[in-house]
Write an enzyme that holds these catalytic residues in place. Structure first.
Site, mmCIF file in Angstrom:
data_model
loop_
_atom_site.group_PDB
_atom_site.id
_atom_site.type_symbol
_atom_site.label_atom_id
_atom_site.label_comp_id
_atom_site.label_asym_id
_atom_site.label_seq_id
_atom_site.Cartn_x
_atom_site.Cartn_y
_atom_site.Cartn_z
ATOM 1 N N HIS A 133 -42.369 13.885 1.849
ATOM 2 C CA HIS A 133 -44.022 14.534 1.664
ATOM 3 C C HIS A 133 -43.252 16.011 2.257
ATOM 4 O O HIS A 133 -43.767 16.746 1.868
ATOM 5 C CB HIS A 133 -45.027 14.161 2.849
ATOM 6 C CG HIS A 133 -45.488 13.113 1.900
ATOM 7 N ND1 HIS A 133 -46.898 13.354 0.676
ATOM 8 C CD2 HIS A 133 -45.511 11.931 0.673
ATOM 9 C CE1 HIS A 133 -47.102 12.196 0.015
ATOM 10 N NE2 HIS A 133 -45.898 11.012 0.470
ATOM 11 N N ASP B 112 -43.366 23.775 5.473
ATOM 12 C CA ASP B 112 -44.036 23.252 4.891
ATOM 13 C C ASP B 112 -43.312 22.393 3.544
ATOM 14 O O ASP B 112 -42.997 22.979 2.532
ATOM 15 C CB ASP B 112 -45.541 23.060 5.017
ATOM 16 C CG ASP B 112 -46.889 22.407 5.588
ATOM 17 O OD1 ASP B 112 -46.710 21.420 4.943
ATOM 18 O OD2 ASP B 112 -47.650 23.759 5.990
HETATM 19 C C1 GDG Z 1 -47.704 16.294 4.854
HETATM 20 C C2 GDG Z 1 -46.919 17.449 5.217
HETATM 21 C C3 GDG Z 1 -48.023 18.021 2.499
HETATM 22 C C4 GDG Z 1 -56.109 19.211 8.766
HETATM 23 N N1 GDG Z 1 -57.117 19.482 9.861
HETATM 24 C C5 GDG Z 1 -58.083 18.783 9.585
HETATM 25 C C6 GDG Z 1 -57.971 18.062 8.612
HETATM 26 N N2 GDG Z 1 -57.290 18.143 7.848
HETATM 27 C C7 GDG Z 1 -56.483 17.277 6.592
HETATM 28 C C8 GDG Z 1 -56.339 18.657 5.426
HETATM 29 C C9 GDG Z 1 -55.017 18.223 5.249
HETATM 30 C C10 GDG Z 1 -54.618 17.591 5.609
HETATM 31 O O1 GDG Z 1 -55.162 17.469 6.462
HETATM 32 C C11 GDG Z 1 -53.152 18.348 5.889
HETATM 33 O O2 GDG Z 1 -52.250 18.163 5.024
HETATM 34 P P1 GDG Z 1 -51.418 19.566 5.271
HETATM 35 O O3 GDG Z 1 -50.543 19.342 3.690
HETATM 36 O O4 GDG Z 1 -51.606 20.546 4.883
HETATM 37 O O5 GDG Z 1 -50.036 18.798 5.719
HETATM 38 P P2 GDG Z 1 -49.800 17.338 6.713
HETATM 39 O O6 GDG Z 1 -50.487 16.536 7.842
HETATM 40 O O7 GDG Z 1 -48.507 18.136 7.142
HETATM 41 O O8 GDG Z 1 -48.735 16.497 5.612
HETATM 42 C C12 GDG Z 1 -47.277 18.455 3.715
HETATM 43 C C13 GDG Z 1 -48.667 16.561 2.722
HETATM 44 O O9 GDG Z 1 -47.702 16.089 4.034
HETATM 45 C C14 GDG Z 1 -48.390 15.796 1.720
HETATM 46 O O10 GDG Z 1 -47.682 15.847 0.637
HETATM 47 O O11 GDG Z 1 -47.884 19.016 1.906
HETATM 48 O O12 GDG Z 1 -46.526 19.593 3.620
HETATM 49 O O13 GDG Z 1 -46.268 17.883 5.934
HETATM 50 O O14 GDG Z 1 -56.121 17.711 4.117
HETATM 51 O O15 GDG Z 1 -57.605 19.169 5.225
HETATM 52 N N3 GDG Z 1 -59.502 17.415 7.789
HETATM 53 C C15 GDG Z 1 -60.365 16.514 8.529
HETATM 54 N N4 GDG Z 1 -60.630 17.721 10.168
HETATM 55 C C16 GDG Z 1 -59.489 18.393 9.948
HETATM 56 O O16 GDG Z 1 -59.629 18.914 11.308
HETATM 57 N N5 GDG Z 1 -61.685 16.447 8.463
#
Ligand code: GDG
Length: 471
Positions: free
Chosen positions: A160, A368
Site C-alpha cells: 500500500h 504517498d
Molecule cells: C495507506 C497508504 C494508500 C483520515 N482522517 C480521518 C479519516 N481518514 C481516512 C480518509 C481515508 C483514509 O483515512 C486515509 O487513507 P490515505 O490513502 O489517505 O492514507 P493512509 O492512511 O496513509 O493509507 C496510502 C492507502 O493505504 C490505501 O492503499 O492510499 O498511500 O499510506 O479514507 O478519509 N477518516 C475519518 N476521520 C478522520 O479524521 N473517519
C-alpha cells in the site's frame, strides 16, 4: 469459486462502519465469496501464557460469511515488530525518509518472529484451494514462512505504500533477506507504475533477477509476477454517504458559516509523509503573496491522531501546532482565523459534507502510496459547482489524476501560486477538470482494484512447488 483469505496487520469487522481504507476496500469482495480475515487482535498480552514471544493466542469470530481470526502479541513482539521494524524502519524508508529510521538491533528479529507466528497460526485455518492475499509492509515475509511450512496455495501481496529506488531500499537492515522473501509470492501488486519500475530495478540490481516477458521476474529458483494495481475508493458508497443526514448538515453549516469566505480542506492522518508543515507554510505564503485572501481563505486541517507512541510522530505534531499557532497569531483576528487545526478523528459520515463545502482540497504529501483522500474529495464534489484538487506529484494518485493541479510540495512558493490558481479557477474549467477526474475514479474504483488483482492472481499458472525454492 475459491475462498478468499485476507491477511493484514489489523482487521476490521465488515459489519461495522469502517474508518480505514483497507476495511472499506475489501469489505465487498469478502462478503461475496466468503472469506477468512487474519491479523493482529490489537491486544498486547503481558501475562505468561500469551506473553511469551511468538506465542500469541488465536481468537475466532464469525461475522456473516466472513471468519475473523486474530492473534494476540506479547509486548516484546509488538514493540519490535510493529513499533520497531514496521513503523520505525520500513515506513520511513519506504517513504524515502532514511533520516527518520530507528535502526535498533533486535527490531528485525521481532518482525521475523511475528511473521513466523502469523504463518504458524494461519496455516491450520487454510483450505487447499484458498487464495491468499497478504497486505502491506508489516507482512512482507509471510509467504516465505507459509511456504517453509508446506503451504502451496496461491499467494498475492499488495504494497500500500511507495516502493523507493534501489539505493534507498538497500538501507533497510536485513534487506537482502526481505528481498528474497518477496519471491515466495505468486503475485506482487504495487500502487503505481513508478513503484513497479523501482521494484524492477531493485530486483534486477540487488537479486540479479531475470526480467521475463509480461512482468515476471525470476530469482532464487522462483518466478513472481509483478504489476501496478492503483487502489481506488468505493465511489458509490461515498456518494451515498454524502446524502446522509450528518453529511448534509455538515455541508449546510459550513456553507452558511463561510458564505463570504473560501474554504480549503486537508484531511490526513498526522504522519510526516503527508507534508503537513510544508502545506501550512504554503498557506502562509498564500496569505502573504495574495493579501486579498486575508479575512477570506480559511484552511480546515484535520490531522487525525496516528502512531503516537512512535517518536517521529510526536515531533511532527509539535511542529504543526507551532506553525498553526503562529499563523493564526500573525494573521487572525476577532472575525477570522486562517487555520482551524483539528487534532481529532472526524466521523466518516461527516467527511463528504466537509469536502463538498470546500473550494479547494489540499492533498500534498511528500510521498504517498496512493492517497485515498484525493479520490474522496473528487467523489464528494457537486459536479455543477465543483471544488479544485491540489495534489502532490509525489502521491501515487498523481499518475491517474492528471487533471488535478499538481504541485511539488517542497516548493512552498510555487504551491502557494497554484493554490491561488485553484481559488480563482473559473467555473467552466473547474467543471471540465472535475468531470475527467470523476470519470477516472469511477472507472478504477475499489471494486475494479480488487477484481483486477484477484483475477490476475487466479489466472496465473499453477503455484510452484514450495520445496524447490531458495529464500
Ligand atoms: C495507506 C497508504 C494508500 C483520515 N482522517 C480521518 C479519516 N481518514 C481516512 C480518509 C481515508 C483514509 O483515512 C486515509 O487513507 P490515505 O490513502 O489517505 O492514507 P493512509 O492512511 O496513509 O493509507 C496510502 C492507502 O493505504 C490505501 O492503499 O492510499 O498511500 O499510506 O479514507 O478519509 N477518516 C475519518 N476521520 C478522520 O479524521 N473517519
Amino acid at each position: 469459486m475459491s475462498r478468499l483469505v485476507i491477511v493484514s496487520n489489523r482487521i476490521a469487522d465488515p459489519r461495522k462502519p469502517a474508518a480505514g481504507g483497507l476495511a472499506v476496500a475489501l469489505g465487498d469482495s469478502m462478503k461475496k465469496t466468503g472469506a477468512l480475515w487474519f491479523g493482529w487482535s490489537g491486544k498486547i498480552v503481558e501475562e505468561a501464557d500469551g506473553g511469551t514471544p511468538g506465542e500469541g493466542k488465536v481468537h475466532i469470530e464469525q461475522a456473516g460469511n466472513v471468519t475473523l481470526a486474530t492473534v494476540d502479541l506479547c509486548r516484546k513482539d509488538h514493540d519490535a515488530y510493529y513499533l520497531g521494524y514496521a513503523n520505525g524502519v520500513l515506513w520511513p524508508v519506504f517513504h524515502y525518509r532514511l533520516d527518520l529510521g530507528n535502526y535498533e538491533p533486535g527490531f528485525a528479529e521481532g518482525y521475523r518472529r511475528v511473521n513466523e507466528l502469523f504463518a504458524r497460526k494461519l496455516l491450520p485455518l487454510l483450505k487447499p484451494d484458498d487464495q491468499i492475499w497478504v497486505h502491506d509492509y508489516h507482512l512482507i515475509p509471510l509467504a516465505a514462512n507459509l511456504r517453509a511450512m508446506g503451504c502451496r496455495n496461491r499467494i498475492g501481496f499488495f504494497l500500500h505504500i511507495p516502493m523507493p529506488p534501489p539505493l534507498i531500499t538497500a538501507a533497510i537492515p536485513q534487506q537482502d533477506w526481505l528481498l528474497r522473501t518477496l519471491f515466495a509470492y505468486d503475485l506482487l501488486g504495487f500502487q503505481s507504475d513508478a513503484d513497479l519500475t523501482n521494484f524492477s530495478h531493485y530486483v534486477q540490481s540487488e537479486a540479479h533477477a531475470e526480467a521475463l516477458p509480461d512482468g515476471r521476474y525470476r530469482a532464487y529458483n522462483r518466478t513472481v509476477q509483478a504489476g501496478a494495481f492503483p487502489i481506488g475508493i468505493d465511489v458509490d458508497e461515498f456518494t451515498r454517504l454524502g446524502e446522509s443526514k450528518e453529511s448534509m448538515q455538515m455541508f449546510r453549516r459550513l456553507r452558511e458559516e463561510y458564505s463570504r469566505r473560501q474554504l480549503l480542506i486537508g484531511v490526513d492522518r498526522l504522519d510526516y509523509s503527508k507534508g503537513l508543515p510544508q502545506r501550512i507554510r504554503a498557506f502562509r505564503e498564500l496569505l502573504v503573496r495574495y493579501p486579498e485572501n486575508q479575512n477570506s481563505a480559511t484552511l480546515i486541517q484535520i490531522a487525525s491522531p496516528s502512531r503516537e507512541d512512535v517518536d517521529a510522530y510526536a515531533n511532527i505534531r509539535h511542529e504543526l501546532e507551532n506553525l498553526c499557532g503562529s499563523i493564526n497569531g500573525d494573521f487572525g483576528g476577532l472575525e477570522w482565523m486562517p487555520i482551524r487545526y483539528i487534532h481529532r478523528t472526524v466521523a466518516r459520515k461527516r467527511l463528504p459534507g466537509l469536502y463538498r463545502a470546500s473550494r479547494v482540497g489540499l492533498v500534498t504529501p511528500l510521498r504517498d502510496g496512493m492517497n485515498l483522500v484525493a479520490k474522496e474529495f473528487i467523489a464528494a464534489q457537486d459536479p455543477e459547482d465543483p471544488g479544485v484538487l491540489v495534489l502532490s506529484r509525489f502521491a501515487g494518485a498523481a499518475e491517474q489524476l492528471k487533471e488535478a493541479l499538481l504541485v511539488n510540495p517542497y516548493d512552498v512558493e510555487r504551491t502557494a501560486q497554484i493554490i491561488q490558481q485553484a481559488l480563482r479557477m473559473p467555473l467552466d474549467e473547474r467543471r471540465k477538470r472535475h468531470e475527467a477526474l470523476l470519470r477516472r475514479i469511477k472507472e478504477q474504483d475499489v471494486h475494479w482494484w480488487c477484481k483486477t488483482f484477484l483475477e490476475t492472481l487466479e489466472n496465473l499458472e499453477q503455484s510452484q512447488p514450495a520445496g524447490d525454492a531458495d529464500y
